[in-house]
Design a protein around this motif. Structure first.
Motif, PDB file in Angstrom:
ATOM      1  N   GLY A 184       0.925  -1.125   0.124  1.00  0.00           N
ATOM      2  CA  GLY A 184       0.019  -0.041  -0.026  1.00  0.00           C
ATOM      3  C   GLY A 184       0.775   1.105  -0.227  1.00  0.00           C
ATOM      4  O   GLY A 184       0.338   2.585   0.030  1.00  0.00           O
ATOM      5  N   LYS A 185       2.129   1.112   0.115  1.00  0.00           N
ATOM      6  CA  LYS A 185       3.090   2.403   0.067  1.00  0.00           C
ATOM      7  C   LYS A 185       3.134   2.835  -1.445  1.00  0.00           C
ATOM      8  O   LYS A 185       3.219   1.953  -2.399  1.00  0.00           O
ATOM      9  N   GLU A 186       3.441   4.414  -1.464  1.00  0.00           N
ATOM     10  CA  GLU A 186       3.756   4.686  -2.702  1.00  0.00           C
ATOM     11  C   GLU A 186       5.586   4.634  -2.908  1.00  0.00           C
ATOM     12  O   GLU A 186       6.165   4.713  -2.042  1.00  0.00           O
ATOM     13  N   ILE A 187       5.840   4.150  -4.253  1.00  0.00           N
ATOM     14  CA  ILE A 187       7.503   3.641  -4.207  1.00  0.00           C
ATOM     15  C   ILE A 187       7.659   4.676  -5.539  1.00  0.00           C
ATOM     16  O   ILE A 187       7.077   4.688  -6.588  1.00  0.00           O
ATOM     17  N   GLN A 188       8.848   5.417  -5.347  1.00  0.00           N
ATOM     18  CA  GLN A 188       9.463   6.180  -6.631  1.00  0.00           C
ATOM     19  C   GLN A 188      10.277   4.960  -7.442  1.00  0.00           C
ATOM     20  O   GLN A 188      11.245   4.412  -6.658  1.00  0.00           O
ATOM     21  N   VAL A 189      10.234   4.913  -8.319  1.00  0.00           N
ATOM     22  CA  VAL A 189      11.239   3.806  -9.123  1.00  0.00           C
ATOM     23  C   VAL A 189      11.973   4.601 -10.245  1.00  0.00           C
ATOM     24  O   VAL A 189      11.626   5.367 -11.223  1.00  0.00           O
ATOM     25  N   TRP A 190      13.232   4.082  -9.965  1.00  0.00           N
ATOM     26  CA  TRP A 190      14.239   4.560 -11.082  1.00  0.00           C
ATOM     27  C   TRP A 190      14.895   3.266 -11.884  1.00  0.00           C
ATOM     28  O   TRP A 190      15.015   2.365 -10.905  1.00  0.00           O
ATOM     29  N   SER A 191      15.301   3.270 -12.862  1.00  0.00           N
ATOM     30  CA  SER A 191      16.134   2.076 -13.810  1.00  0.00           C
ATOM     31  C   SER A 191      17.328   2.553 -14.523  1.00  0.00           C
ATOM     32  O   SER A 191      17.304   3.969 -14.800  1.00  0.00           O
ATOM     33  N   TYR A 192      18.280   1.841 -14.600  1.00  0.00           N
ATOM     34  CA  TYR A 192      19.343   2.108 -15.368  1.00  0.00           C
ATOM     35  C   TYR A 192      20.128   1.016 -15.889  1.00  0.00           C
ATOM     36  O   TYR A 192      19.734  -0.022 -15.330  1.00  0.00           O
ATOM     37  N   LEU A 193      20.927   0.926 -17.069  1.00  0.00           N
ATOM     38  CA  LEU A 193      21.566  -0.100 -17.462  1.00  0.00           C
ATOM     39  C   LEU A 193      23.132   0.176 -17.343  1.00  0.00           C
ATOM     40  O   LEU A 193      23.455   1.270 -17.351  1.00  0.00           O
ATOM     41  N   HIS A 194      23.882  -0.828 -17.027  1.00  0.00           N
ATOM     42  CA  HIS A 194      25.469  -0.669 -17.303  1.00  0.00           C
ATOM     43  C   HIS A 194      25.715  -1.891 -18.079  1.00  0.00           C
ATOM     44  O   HIS A 194      25.079  -2.882 -18.280  1.00  0.00           O
ATOM     45  N   ASN A 195      26.861  -1.698 -18.670  1.00  0.00           N
ATOM     46  CA  ASN A 195      27.357  -2.777 -19.797  1.00  0.00           C
ATOM     47  C   ASN A 195      27.770  -4.038 -18.863  1.00  0.00           C
ATOM     48  O   ASN A 195      28.054  -3.797 -17.492  1.00  0.00           O
ATOM     49  N   GLU A 196      28.056  -4.964 -19.468  1.00  0.00           N
ATOM     50  CA  GLU A 196      28.484  -6.226 -18.946  1.00  0.00           C
ATOM     51  C   GLU A 196      29.627  -6.208 -17.926  1.00  0.00           C
ATOM     52  O   GLU A 196      29.794  -6.844 -16.814  1.00  0.00           O
ATOM     53  N   LYS A 197      30.591  -5.375 -18.581  1.00  0.00           N
ATOM     54  CA  LYS A 197      32.134  -5.048 -17.768  1.00  0.00           C
ATOM     55  C   LYS A 197      31.801  -4.270 -16.404  1.00  0.00           C
ATOM     56  O   LYS A 197      32.664  -4.495 -15.657  1.00  0.00           O
ATOM     57  N   GLY A 198      30.713  -3.663 -16.474  1.00  0.00           N
ATOM     58  CA  GLY A 198      30.532  -2.607 -15.430  1.00  0.00           C
ATOM     59  C   GLY A 198      31.265  -1.284 -15.282  1.00  0.00           C
ATOM     60  O   GLY A 198      31.537  -1.012 -14.381  1.00  0.00           O
ATOM     61  N   THR A 199      31.695  -0.931 -16.516  1.00  0.00           N
ATOM     62  CA  THR A 199      32.352   0.161 -16.962  1.00  0.00           C
ATOM     63  C   THR A 199      31.748   1.513 -17.170  1.00  0.00           C
ATOM     64  O   THR A 199      32.495   2.459 -17.055  1.00  0.00           O
ATOM     65  N   VAL A 200      30.624   1.522 -17.786  1.00  0.00           N
ATOM     66  CA  VAL A 200      29.979   2.562 -18.236  1.00  0.00           C
ATOM     67  C   VAL A 200      28.299   2.398 -17.978  1.00  0.00           C
ATOM     68  O   VAL A 200      27.929   1.061 -17.976  1.00  0.00           O
ATOM     69  N   ALA A 201      27.686   3.228 -17.611  1.00  0.00           N
ATOM     70  CA  ALA A 201      26.296   3.237 -17.575  1.00  0.00           C
ATOM     71  C   ALA A 201      25.637   4.549 -18.245  1.00  0.00           C
ATOM     72  O   ALA A 201      26.244   5.110 -18.798  1.00  0.00           O
ATOM     73  N   CYS A 202      24.216   4.151 -18.324  1.00  0.00           N
ATOM     74  CA  CYS A 202      23.389   5.203 -18.791  1.00  0.00           C
ATOM     75  C   CYS A 202      22.984   6.268 -17.902  1.00  0.00           C
ATOM     76  O   CYS A 202      23.031   6.070 -16.777  1.00  0.00           O
ATOM     77  N   ASN A 203      22.490   7.260 -18.546  1.00  0.00           N
ATOM     78  CA  ASN A 203      21.682   8.170 -17.461  1.00  0.00           C
ATOM     79  C   ASN A 203      20.415   7.401 -16.890  1.00  0.00           C
ATOM     80  O   ASN A 203      19.713   6.849 -17.536  1.00  0.00           O
ATOM     81  N   SER A 204      20.244   7.152 -15.476  1.00  0.00           N
ATOM     82  CA  SER A 204      19.169   6.834 -14.957  1.00  0.00           C
ATOM     83  C   SER A 204      17.787   7.585 -15.452  1.00  0.00           C
ATOM     84  O   SER A 204      17.714   8.451 -15.615  1.00  0.00           O
ATOM     85  N   VAL A 205      16.781   6.645 -15.524  1.00  0.00           N
ATOM     86  CA  VAL A 205      15.317   7.055 -15.644  1.00  0.00           C
ATOM     87  C   VAL A 205      14.427   7.207 -14.568  1.00  0.00           C
ATOM     88  O   VAL A 205      14.419   5.996 -13.732  1.00  0.00           O
ATOM     89  N   HIS A 206      13.886   8.258 -14.179  1.00  0.00           N
ATOM     90  CA  HIS A 206      12.836   8.131 -13.167  1.00  0.00           C
ATOM     91  C   HIS A 206      11.334   7.405 -13.891  1.00  0.00           C
ATOM     92  O   HIS A 206      10.987   8.155 -14.792  1.00  0.00           O
ATOM     93  N   VAL A 207      11.213   6.235 -13.417  1.00  0.00           N
ATOM     94  CA  VAL A 207      10.116   5.660 -14.230  1.00  0.00           C
ATOM     95  C   VAL A 207       8.873   6.054 -13.856  1.00  0.00           C
ATOM     96  O   VAL A 207       7.698   5.986 -14.530  1.00  0.00           O
ATOM     97  N   GLY A 208       8.915   6.501 -12.593  1.00  0.00           N
ATOM     98  CA  GLY A 208       7.466   6.952 -11.963  1.00  0.00           C
ATOM     99  C   GLY A 208       7.391   6.834 -10.653  1.00  0.00           C
ATOM    100  O   GLY A 208       7.909   5.891 -10.068  1.00  0.00           O
ATOM    101  N   ALA A 209       6.026   6.885 -10.236  1.00  0.00           N
ATOM    102  CA  ALA A 209       5.803   6.551  -8.914  1.00  0.00           C
ATOM    103  C   ALA A 209       4.672   5.546  -8.820  1.00  0.00           C
ATOM    104  O   ALA A 209       3.618   5.690  -9.575  1.00  0.00           O
ATOM    105  N   VAL A 210       4.509   4.525  -8.309  1.00  0.00           N
ATOM    106  CA  VAL A 210       3.698   3.371  -8.275  1.00  0.00           C
ATOM    107  C   VAL A 210       3.013   3.178  -6.789  1.00  0.00           C
ATOM    108  O   VAL A 210       4.000   3.312  -5.740  1.00  0.00           O
ATOM    109  N   ILE A 211       1.983   2.675  -6.466  1.00  0.00           N
ATOM    110  CA  ILE A 211       1.420   2.231  -5.178  1.00  0.00           C
ATOM    111  C   ILE A 211       1.439   0.616  -5.130  1.00  0.00           C
ATOM    112  O   ILE A 211       0.945  -0.011  -6.052  1.00  0.00           O
ATOM    113  N   LEU A 212       2.064   0.120  -4.238  1.00  0.00           N
ATOM    114  CA  LEU A 212       2.316  -1.509  -4.307  1.00  0.00           C
ATOM    115  C   LEU A 212       0.779  -2.176  -3.895  1.00  0.00           C
ATOM    116  O   LEU A 212       0.039  -1.507  -2.999  1.00  0.00           O
ATOM    117  N   ILE A 213       0.444  -3.345  -4.360  1.00  0.00           N
ATOM    118  CA  ILE A 213      -0.891  -3.729  -4.077  1.00  0.00           C
ATOM    119  C   ILE A 213      -0.785  -5.395  -3.868  1.00  0.00           C
ATOM    120  O   ILE A 213       0.387  -5.785  -4.012  1.00  0.00           O
TER     121      ILE A 213
END
Length: 213
Positions: A184-213
């Motif tokens: 029942g709580k509101e959750i702010q969600v971000w996601s990002y990608l990094h390469n397999e070697k873990g040397t570079v990532a993208c700009n994270s994106v704020h996917v939105g706010a969701v309420i868990l059910i």
């Protein structure tokens, strides 16, 4: 602040008289000991201090991520310092005298990897958030094996849940499950990608706010 070049004395660490020696980002430096001030901070200084405290408290659980994936890490500022500076300047708004975070402007990571295409987050029964996105593994420097990461924050609980390397770019969907306390709580969600070697990532994106059910 002064830099010490290699000489007969070399670098030193600690306080000597009125100066302090240290090694900073691979260079030996000296600086004078700051003089204590009895002058009360100005209104502007107090405001900046409050912003700083708010941002530091929020970003602290993300330090290990931002140490690797926020900016280039070159120059005089560390990646963590760059994350703090960015958040203070771009992701804080004032509500009266209180600084508040604008979650949709917060960046968890900042980098040159090709990011997500049309990512979305939808709650599922059982305290689950389902992420979905489109396959753009042929764009730019993207790769099919880029790792998907999900960062979630609940303001009510003041608590992060961090899901690292839960899938790859070509999975196109991934579920993450939360403890029962988030029901029942509101959750702010971000996601990002990094390469397999873990040397570079993208700009994270704020996917939105969701309420868990």
């Amino acid at each position: 602040m002064a830099r010490i070049t290699k000489g007969i004395l070399g670098g030193f660490s600690g306080k000597v008289g009125t100066i302090v020696g240290a090694n900073w980002r691979g260079q030996d430096i000296i600086r004078s000991i700051p003089k204590p001030s009895n002058r009360p901070p100005s209104e502007k200084q107090q405001l900046q201090q409050e912003k700083f405290k708010t941002v530091i408290a929020f970003l602290q659980p993300l330090k290990s991520i931002q140490t690797k994936y926020f900016g280039s890490g070159s120059g005089s500022k560390s990646r963590v310092n760059m994350a703090v500076s960015y958040t203070i300047s771009e992701a804080i708004q004032m509500t009266g005298d209180v600084p508040e975070l604008m979650y949709n402007k917060v960046l968890i990571t900042k980098g040159d990897l090709t990011g997500f295409q049309n990512v979305a987050a939808v709650p599922q029964t059982g305290n689950i958030i389902r992420l979905s996105w489109e396959n753009n593994s042929t764009q730019g420097n993207a790769s099919e094996t880029d790792q998907v990461n999900v960062i979630c924050y609940c303001e009510e609980l003041d608590r992060f849940e961090i899901f690292e390397s839960v899938g790859i770019r070509t999975d196109l969907t991934k579920d993450v499950t939360f403890p029962a306390v988030y029901m029942g709580k509101e959750i702010q969600v971000w996601s990002y990608l990094h390469n397999e070697k873990g040397t570079v990532a993208c700009n994270s994106v704020h996917v939105g706010a969701v309420i868990l059910i």
